[in-house]
Structures are given as C-alpha cells and as structure tokens.
Write an enzyme that holds these catalytic residues in place. Structure first.
Site, short mmCIF file in Angstrom:
data_model
loop_
_atom_site.label_atom_id
_atom_site.label_comp_id
_atom_site.label_asym_id
_atom_site.label_seq_id
_atom_site.Cartn_x
_atom_site.Cartn_y
_atom_site.Cartn_z
N ASN A 9 0.87 -1.18 0.00
CA ASN A 9 0.00 0.00 0.00
C ASN A 9 0.90 1.23 0.00
O ASN A 9 1.52 1.55 1.01
CB ASN A 9 -0.89 -0.02 1.26
CG ASN A 9 -1.73 1.23 1.40
OD1 ASN A 9 -1.83 2.03 0.48
ND2 ASN A 9 -2.35 1.39 2.56
N TRP A 10 0.96 1.90 -1.15
CA TRP A 10 1.88 3.04 -1.28
C TRP A 10 1.31 4.30 -0.62
O TRP A 10 2.01 5.31 -0.51
CB TRP A 10 2.17 3.33 -2.75
CG TRP A 10 3.00 2.28 -3.44
CD1 TRP A 10 3.43 1.10 -2.94
CD2 TRP A 10 3.48 2.34 -4.79
NE1 TRP A 10 4.16 0.40 -3.88
CE2 TRP A 10 4.20 1.14 -5.03
CE3 TRP A 10 3.38 3.26 -5.83
CZ2 TRP A 10 4.81 0.86 -6.25
CZ3 TRP A 10 3.98 2.99 -7.05
CH2 TRP A 10 4.69 1.80 -7.25
N LYS A 11 0.05 4.25 -0.24
CA LYS A 11 -0.61 5.43 0.37
C LYS A 11 -0.38 6.66 -0.51
O LYS A 11 -0.24 6.55 -1.72
CB LYS A 11 -0.11 5.65 1.79
CG LYS A 11 -0.19 4.38 2.63
CD LYS A 11 -0.03 4.65 4.09
CE LYS A 11 0.11 3.33 4.83
NZ LYS A 11 -0.03 3.50 6.28
N HIS A 95 -9.48 0.57 5.30
CA HIS A 95 -8.18 0.82 5.95
C HIS A 95 -8.41 1.73 7.15
O HIS A 95 -9.25 2.62 7.11
CB HIS A 95 -7.22 1.47 4.95
CG HIS A 95 -5.81 1.51 5.44
ND1 HIS A 95 -5.38 2.45 6.36
CD2 HIS A 95 -4.75 0.70 5.19
CE1 HIS A 95 -4.11 2.23 6.63
NE2 HIS A 95 -3.69 1.18 5.92
N GLU A 97 -6.88 4.18 8.24
CA GLU A 97 -6.76 5.63 7.95
C GLU A 97 -8.06 6.16 7.36
O GLU A 97 -8.45 7.30 7.62
CB GLU A 97 -5.56 5.88 7.02
CG GLU A 97 -4.25 5.70 7.78
CD GLU A 97 -3.05 5.32 6.92
OE1 GLU A 97 -3.12 5.44 5.67
OE2 GLU A 97 -2.03 4.89 7.50
N GLU A 167 -5.11 -5.69 10.62
CA GLU A 167 -4.13 -4.62 10.79
C GLU A 167 -4.36 -3.91 12.12
O GLU A 167 -5.17 -2.97 12.18
CB GLU A 167 -4.27 -3.60 9.66
CG GLU A 167 -3.98 -4.15 8.28
CD GLU A 167 -3.44 -3.06 7.37
OE1 GLU A 167 -2.32 -3.22 6.88
OE2 GLU A 167 -4.10 -2.03 7.19
N GLY A 173 2.48 1.84 10.71
CA GLY A 173 3.36 2.99 10.55
C GLY A 173 4.09 3.38 11.83
O GLY A 173 4.65 4.47 11.91
N SER A 212 3.63 -2.59 10.17
CA SER A 212 5.09 -2.55 10.27
C SER A 212 5.76 -3.87 9.87
O SER A 212 6.73 -4.30 10.51
CB SER A 212 5.51 -2.11 11.68
OG SER A 212 5.02 -0.81 11.95
N GLY A 233 2.86 -1.37 4.23
CA GLY A 233 2.82 0.06 3.92
C GLY A 233 4.22 0.58 3.62
O GLY A 233 4.74 0.41 2.51
N GLY A 234 4.85 1.20 4.62
CA GLY A 234 6.14 1.86 4.44
C GLY A 234 7.17 1.03 3.68
O GLY A 234 7.84 1.54 2.77
C1 PEP Z 1 -0.73 -0.10 6.14
O1 PEP Z 1 -0.80 1.10 5.93
O2 PEP Z 1 -1.63 -0.85 5.78
C2 PEP Z 1 0.45 -0.60 6.84
C3 PEP Z 1 0.43 -1.82 7.26
O3 PEP Z 1 1.49 0.29 7.00
P1 PEP Z 1 2.96 -0.05 7.62
O4 PEP Z 1 3.43 -1.31 6.98
O5 PEP Z 1 3.78 1.13 7.25
O6 PEP Z 1 2.75 -0.21 9.08
#
Ligand code: PEP
Length: 252
Positions: A9-11, A95, A97, A167, A173, A212, A233-234
């Site tokens: 997920n590049w957000k 998600h 967010e 999640e 994050g 993460s 994500g990141g």
């Molecule tokens: C996400 O945004 O779905 C996520 C899991 O982010 P991260 O891996 O950065 O925690």
C-alpha cells in the site's frame, strides 16, 4: 491450500519520477511464483504502473473506492468500475486511515465491499483494534463488529471472494509490529469465527497481516499457520525490501 498474498500500500506517496524508479526496482526482483503479489499505488500512477509492470506477476489495486459501483455525481471519488477499467484487480476497503481520518463506518465499508465485488474486484477488507481497545481486552469484539456487517450481507463465501487484512491500528506505521504469536492469535480467532458459520469457506479465506511488516520480521509472521501473507505500507516503497518480504512469503 491457501496461497499467500504480499500486497503493498503506497498510500499518498510518490511522484511520477520516484514511481518510475520504484517500478524499475520492482522489475528487477526475483519474485516467488507461488505468492500472489499486489501493489496499490496512488490512483494517478495506476496507468504508469500498469505499463511498467506489464507481463509481471504483480497485480494492481486501488487504495479505496466509492461506495457506488459505476458512475455518478460523487466529486473526487473513483468508482470500482473505473479502477477495473484502469487494470486493477483488487481494492483496499476499510483501511484504518479511512475509518479514522475520513469517518468511514462499518456500513460504508460494507457498501464499498459490495461495490467492489459487483465490478469484479477483490476487496481487501481491513480490520483491527486500537492500542486502547487491545489494552481493554476488546480486540475480538472490535474485529468481530467490523466483520459482522460484511458477513451478514455476503456470508463467509463473499468474504472468500476478497481478502481479509488484520491490521492492528497500533502497529501501522509505528514500527511496533505485533509479535507472530499476537498476530496468529487474532488470525486464528477470526478463522474460528468464520468456521462456525461455514467451515469449508473459512479455510479458503486469505487472511493477511499488516502493521510494520519488514524484511526482518516477515518470515516469522508468515510462518504462522493462519497468516497468509502481508499488507505492507512503508516497506513497500523500497523495491528491495518489498522483494525480500515477498520471498519470505515464498519460504513460508
Ligand atoms: C498499512 O498502511 O496498511 C500498513 C500496514 O502500513 P505499515 O506497513 O507502514 O505499518
């Protein structure tokens, strides 16, 4: 036997130039054939990704979609039908967010899930508790409630047409990954709950972990029996790191 999925997920990250560099890095990776792979770039870059990844096993996803399947007066929204036409096969819905920053309720998330399915997209339904809810011992209740609306509308069979992403909000994050045991406990709880409704379909539901995930913790997470890959994500913004996470899923 369930396949693993590793999804990125590049957000809201990237420019045309940085996306080009990331795609070049992705195209150099050695991907495990037995793992499903997907990236969710910002919508503006879907076409660029589609062209660059042609012939690759990486599939495309929207990061979100409208709750209306096709077209309408919804300024700023992108419909599942438009994502499908752009080459997406998946879309992330619910998600944290979106739930927290854009007030998406379980009902809205369920409408998006429905709209995605209606257009032939696989919705990736995200669920998870906050730190406060975990500390209060409410994880099972919160996750159960987030699942309930979709289960009432579509049953376990409907859920199996998509992907479930556990999640924990406190792990997204933050660098605070759930331990493999903590994540497995929730994944197993979810599968047991689904199995009470429909055991056969419950065994088919891909349940991925997000929060993460990195190259150095992926293998231990993916080795757990009910963790079928990750939503990243990141770390998905670094091609080598994402490649290493995918290969960890290939070894699981
Ligand atoms: C996400 O945004 O779905 C996520 C899991 O982010 P991260 O891996 O950065 O925690």
């Amino acid at each position: 036997m369930r396949r693993s999925l590793v999804a990125g997920n590049w957000k809201m990250h990237g420019t045309r130039q940085s996306v080009e560099a990331l795609l070049a890095g992705l195209n150099q990776q050695d991907w495990p054939e037995q793992v499903d792979l997907m990236i969710a770039p910002p919508s503006l870059y879907i076409q660029q990704c589609r062209e660059s990844l042609e012939g690759s096993q990486i599939r495309l996803a929207g990061q979100c979609c409208a709750y209306q399947a096709e077209f309408g007066a919804l300024t700023g929204e992108i419909s599942p039908a438009q994502l499908r036409e752009a080459g997406c096969e998946y879309v992330i819905v619910g998600h944290s967010e979106r739930r927290n920053l854009f007030d998406e309720t379980d009902e809205v998330v369920c409408r998006k899930f429905a709209a995605a399915l209606a257009c032939g997209l696989r919705p990736v339904l995200c669920v998870g508790e906050t730190r406060q809810q975990r500390d209060a011992g409410e994880t099972a209740e919160v996750v159960g409630r987030q699942l309930q609306v979709v289960l009432e509308s579509f049953g376990v069979g409907g859920l199996a047409q998509g992907v479930l992403a556990y999640e924990p909000v406190w792990a997204i994050g933050t660098g605070l990954t759930a331990s493999p045991e903590q994540a497995q406990e929730v994944h197993a709880m979810i599968r047991a709950r689904l199995a009470m409704l429909d055991d056969e379909q419950a065994q088919c539901v891909q349940i991925v972990y997000g929060g993460s995930v990195k190259a150095d913790n992926a293998e231990a997470l993916f080795a757990m029996p009910d963790i079928d890959g990750g939503l990243v994500g990141g770390a998905s913004l670094n091609a080598d790191e994402f490649g290493a996470i995918a290969r960890a899923a290939g070894r699981a």
